[in-house]
Scaffold this active site. Structure first.
Site, PDB file in Angstrom:
ATOM      1  N   HIS A 169       1.790   4.735  -2.784  1.00 56.47           N
ATOM      2  CA  HIS A 169       1.985   6.177  -2.611  1.00 56.47           C
ATOM      3  C   HIS A 169       3.346   6.594  -3.170  1.00 56.47           C
ATOM      4  O   HIS A 169       3.478   7.647  -3.805  1.00 56.47           O
ATOM      5  CB  HIS A 169       1.933   6.544  -1.133  1.00 56.47           C
ATOM      6  CG  HIS A 169       0.565   6.522  -0.526  1.00 56.47           C
ATOM      7  ND1 HIS A 169      -0.492   7.235  -1.037  1.00 56.47           N
ATOM      8  CD2 HIS A 169       0.092   5.887   0.586  1.00 56.47           C
ATOM      9  CE1 HIS A 169      -1.561   7.037  -0.273  1.00 56.47           C
ATOM     10  NE2 HIS A 169      -1.240   6.220   0.710  1.00 56.47           N
ATOM     11  N   HIS A 196       3.317   6.922  -6.828  1.00 58.62           N
ATOM     12  CA  HIS A 196       2.587   8.136  -7.205  1.00 58.62           C
ATOM     13  C   HIS A 196       3.526   9.345  -7.153  1.00 58.62           C
ATOM     14  O   HIS A 196       3.457  10.234  -8.005  1.00 58.62           O
ATOM     15  CB  HIS A 196       1.400   8.319  -6.255  1.00 58.62           C
ATOM     16  CG  HIS A 196       0.320   9.200  -6.780  1.00 58.62           C
ATOM     17  ND1 HIS A 196      -0.791   9.537  -6.029  1.00 58.62           N
ATOM     18  CD2 HIS A 196       0.150   9.842  -7.969  1.00 58.62           C
ATOM     19  CE1 HIS A 196      -1.582  10.323  -6.734  1.00 58.62           C
ATOM     20  NE2 HIS A 196      -1.037  10.529  -7.914  1.00 58.62           N
ATOM     21  N   HIS A 227       0.825  -1.206   0.000  1.00 61.66           N
ATOM     22  CA  HIS A 227       0.000   0.000   0.000  1.00 61.66           C
ATOM     23  C   HIS A 227       0.865   1.265   0.000  1.00 61.66           C
ATOM     24  O   HIS A 227       0.688   2.149  -0.832  1.00 61.66           O
ATOM     25  CB  HIS A 227      -0.920  -0.005   1.222  1.00 61.66           C
ATOM     26  CG  HIS A 227      -1.752   1.236   1.372  1.00 61.66           C
ATOM     27  ND1 HIS A 227      -3.054   1.317   0.936  1.00 61.66           N
ATOM     28  CD2 HIS A 227      -1.463   2.461   1.900  1.00 61.66           C
ATOM     29  CE1 HIS A 227      -3.527   2.528   1.172  1.00 61.66           C
ATOM     30  NE2 HIS A 227      -2.583   3.239   1.768  1.00 61.66           N
ATOM     31  N   GLU A 228       1.784   1.341   0.956  1.00 63.36           N
ATOM     32  CA  GLU A 228       2.600   2.553   1.055  1.00 63.36           C
ATOM     33  C   GLU A 228       3.489   2.737  -0.166  1.00 63.36           C
ATOM     34  O   GLU A 228       3.780   3.869  -0.572  1.00 63.36           O
ATOM     35  CB  GLU A 228       3.427   2.537   2.341  1.00 63.36           C
ATOM     36  CG  GLU A 228       2.608   2.597   3.627  1.00 63.36           C
ATOM     37  CD  GLU A 228       1.686   3.810   3.680  1.00 63.36           C
ATOM     38  OE1 GLU A 228       2.040   4.865   3.124  1.00 63.36           O
ATOM     39  OE2 GLU A 228       0.603   3.698   4.279  1.00 63.36           O
TER      40      GLU A 228
END
Length: 681
Positions: free
Chosen positions: A475, A478, A471-472
């Site tokens: 980020h 991104h 998940h991290e």
């Protein structure tokens, strides 16, 4: 006229925060930065930025794009640099000295930004810019600045502006106080265990980590069960001793209520009231209305509708799960029994024992052969660990990220272990933000809170920690993939209810056959996780969704209750307000507290998610659609990854985020894939 970095370095050469970094990708020179450098660096950065703003505001020439909007984008680079470095340290490796600086700087930063954003003359220059002939990103830049000026109060009268300044300053102080008190409470709530027999059920690695934690806390020979930020604690899944489970659960959910720690409830209530007053000054019915005004959600009503639509089905699922737990337990269950018996039901129904999977999830393999492997297959990325570079803490690792053609993309820092100086939870921070205007590329850091094993022992992850790693890193991608011209639009600088979307998409690769076969191998034997276990994991996906969705919705609805207060409305006793809000929303379950209670809800009282915790489920609508698209188009392939990168991950906020989604997906999103995923049909 702005002050050049060369002038700053000549005046104060002793402060490394004021000198452009000579390291690759402008990585901050952490080896040279000391605590005593931060306050002078902030002071200098404030001065430089105000001079830059004055030069824009007082420019005798007519306002145009270059001398106003582009000049604004060039301004504040030094302050942004100092703030990015400092606030990463304050959350990842704090100290009493760092906290004292934070308490001093936070209201100064608030006042500094108010002096710029409430400047009517500066606003007037932006309003005078001729947009004809500008490209799309430049036009969007001016529009975003104008909207922000209006939204924060630049058009108000002086009396209202003065009250706004007072409110903003007080809120910054209270937010800093809440964050620091929450960290202190997280540490003080750790449960000390003197009798090792009470720890039956924990793995050898969990026991070793608890022993290390106790020794570091000055309690050698004992065990310390440290806490993570959410209400649910991992050890509750496996501890056989029911009384110890009770102690651990109560230590978690009572944080911040004044029982042996620092009471945070009053600060939370005061913040909610001040935010409501500020919203009224700005022309909004509530803080939630104010926060929604620049998000992708079309209205507060749409948010309320989504949450209320999901809550009844989630609660029904949770109640059905509770009945199954009681049946398995052979007695009525208490909140501290839920995770323990949930794992027993999972094992009985699906023959899946999550605790038994940990030997297959060794941290370095999860990273190198899972997270990085998926990124290579999708985007052609390679990761070279740079042991010649130094992070802000000895445990920080640094990788240079390269494109398939060998060109450098940026740096990725990983800070994975928990420590008393680090906030709970997990997050991504930028340290350097990509921009075509500055010529800079991205440097990003992922922070997790994994218990550190004794020296020489492997770091074995729970399944939830594997999810957090993927998940991290979503980020991080991104941020790394950002291809924008103006710093304002870089990376994750998108609406808050869009920012979780790319990170949630990256979770889809955890159980993707090719990926999990590559990283899920026993740390001793190197044997792969058996195929039948993978099939059982897939079959068990919906078990526990009632719990997960209800505890999430409890937090999201509690956030909305605090921030839909009208100006002047008194919430009364914070705990009574919390209970009434959950009851009214239909998610008050004695067995299932919200993921975060008011007293330790850092996201909304010490982070950027006030009135915005709904964004996880809002983003998941887009996420579920995107997962469906990947599955329909062949999954883990370069063509798919390149399309997602080009149309969405690289766009930052240079185009409307929902338009970026349409460019990627070919249409607007539907809620149906989300409902199916969470078993809410």
């Amino acid at each position: 006229m702005s002050i050049a970095p060369q002038q700053i370095s000549q005046e104060t050469p002793e402060n490394p925060l004021l000198v452009p970094s000579s390291l690759p990708y402008r990585l901050p020179e952490f080896s040279a930065i000391r605590t005593e450098h931060y306050l002078p660096a902030f002071e200098q950065a404030f001065t430089v930025h105000l001079a830059e703003i004055a030069a824009i505001r007082d420019n005798p020439e007519a306002a145009d794009f270059q001398n106003t909007a582009e000049a604004m984008e060039r301004s504040g680079a030094l302050l942004r640099h100092v703030a990015l470095v400092f606030f990463n340290i304050s959350s990842a490796d704090s100290s009493p000295e760092i906290q004292a600086i934070e308490s001093s700087v936070a209201p100064q930063l608030s006042a500094h930004m108010d002096s710029i954003q409430l400047d009517s003359k500066l606003f007037a220059r932006f309003a005078a810019i001729d947009l004809s002939g500008l490209n799309q990103e430049s036009q969007r830049l001016v529009s975003e600045y104008l909207a922000e000026f209006k939204r924060v109060g630049a058009t108000l009268g002086e009396a209202a502006k003065q009250r706004l300044r007072e409110i903003n300053s007080t809120l910054s102080e209270l937010s800093t106080q809440f964050s620091q008190d929450s960290l202190a409470n997280l540490n003080s709530a750790a449960v000390l265990v003197e009798d090792p027999e009470q720890l039956e059920g924990l793995s050898a690695h969990q026991l070793a980590a608890a022993a290390v934690a106790a020794e570091q806390a000055g309690q050698p020979g004992k065990h310390l069960l440290t806490l993570i930020q959410p209400s649910a604690q991992p050890a509750l899944e496996s501890l056989h001793n029911r009384d110890l489970r009770r102690r651990l659960f109560e230590a978690s959910v009572n944080r911040g209520q004044g029982i042996g720690d620092v009471r945070t409830l009053e600060a939370a209530a005061k913040m909610a009231k001040l935010r409501a007053e500020r919203a009224q000054l700005l022309g909004f019915a509530s803080h939630a209305d104010y926060e929604t005004s620049d998000q992708t959600a079309p209205s507060l009503g749409a948010i309320n509708s989504l949450l209320s639509q999901l809550a009844p089905a989630a609660v029904r699922n949770a109640q059905a799960e509770a009945e199954a737990l009681a049946e398995t337990a052979g007695h009525s269950i208490e909140p501290w029994d839920w995770s323990y018996y949930s794992e027993k039901v999972r094992k009985a129904r699906y023959d899946v024992d999550l605790a038994a999977l940990k030997p297959y999830f060794e941290l370095d393999r999860v990273l190198q052969d899972g997270v990085f492997y998926a990124a290579n297959k999708l985007y052609g990325l390679s990761f070279i660990e740079r042991k010649d570079l130094q992070g802000y803490h000895p445990e920080v690792r640094i990788w240079e990220v390269k494109n398939e053609d060998g060109s450098g993309l940026g740096l990725f820092l990983g800070d994975y272990y928990t420590r008393d100086s680090k906030n709970g939870g997990a997050w991504m921070n930028p340290l350097v933000e990509q921009s075509g205007l500055t010529g800079w590329q991205s440097v990003v850091v992922n922070n997790l809170n994994i218990s550190k094993p004794p020296a020489g022992e492997p770091t074995l992850l729970s399944y939830d920690e594997v999810v957090t790693c993927f998940h991290e890193f979503g980020h991080a991608l991104h941020g790394l993939f950002s291809q924008v011209h103006y710093p304002r639009f870089s990376g994750t600088s998108v609406p808050r209810d869009f920012v979780e979307y790319p990170s949630q998409v990256n979770e889809m690769w955890i159980l993707w056959p090719e990926v999990i076969a590559n990283y899920a191998r026993h740390y001793e034997s190197n044997e792969p996780l058996p195929q039948e276990v993978l099939e059982k994991l897939e079959a068990a996906k919906l078990w526990g969704e009632g719990f997960a969705t209800t505890e999430y919705l409890g937090a999201a609805l509690l956030d909305q209750a605090w921030h839909q207060l009208a100006a002047g409305e008194d919430p009364g006793d914070p705990l009574e307000f919390e209970a009434a809000a959950l009851r009214k929303a239909g998610v008050e379950l004695a067995l299932l507290p919200p993921r975060y209670r008011t007293s330790y809800f850092n996201h909304i009282f010490a982070g950027g998610y006030s009135a915005g915790y709904y964004s996880y489920i809002w983003s998941e609508v887009l996420d579920a659609e995107t997962v469906e698209w990947f599955e329909e188009n062949g999954g883990l392939s370069r063509d798919n990854g390149d399309h997602f990168r080009a149309e969405l991950l690289s766009a930052g906020n240079r185009i409307d985020p929902l338009q970026a989604f349409r460019n990627f997906r070919g249409r607007d999103a539907s809620i149906d894939p989300l409902l199916s995923r969470r078993g809410l049909r």
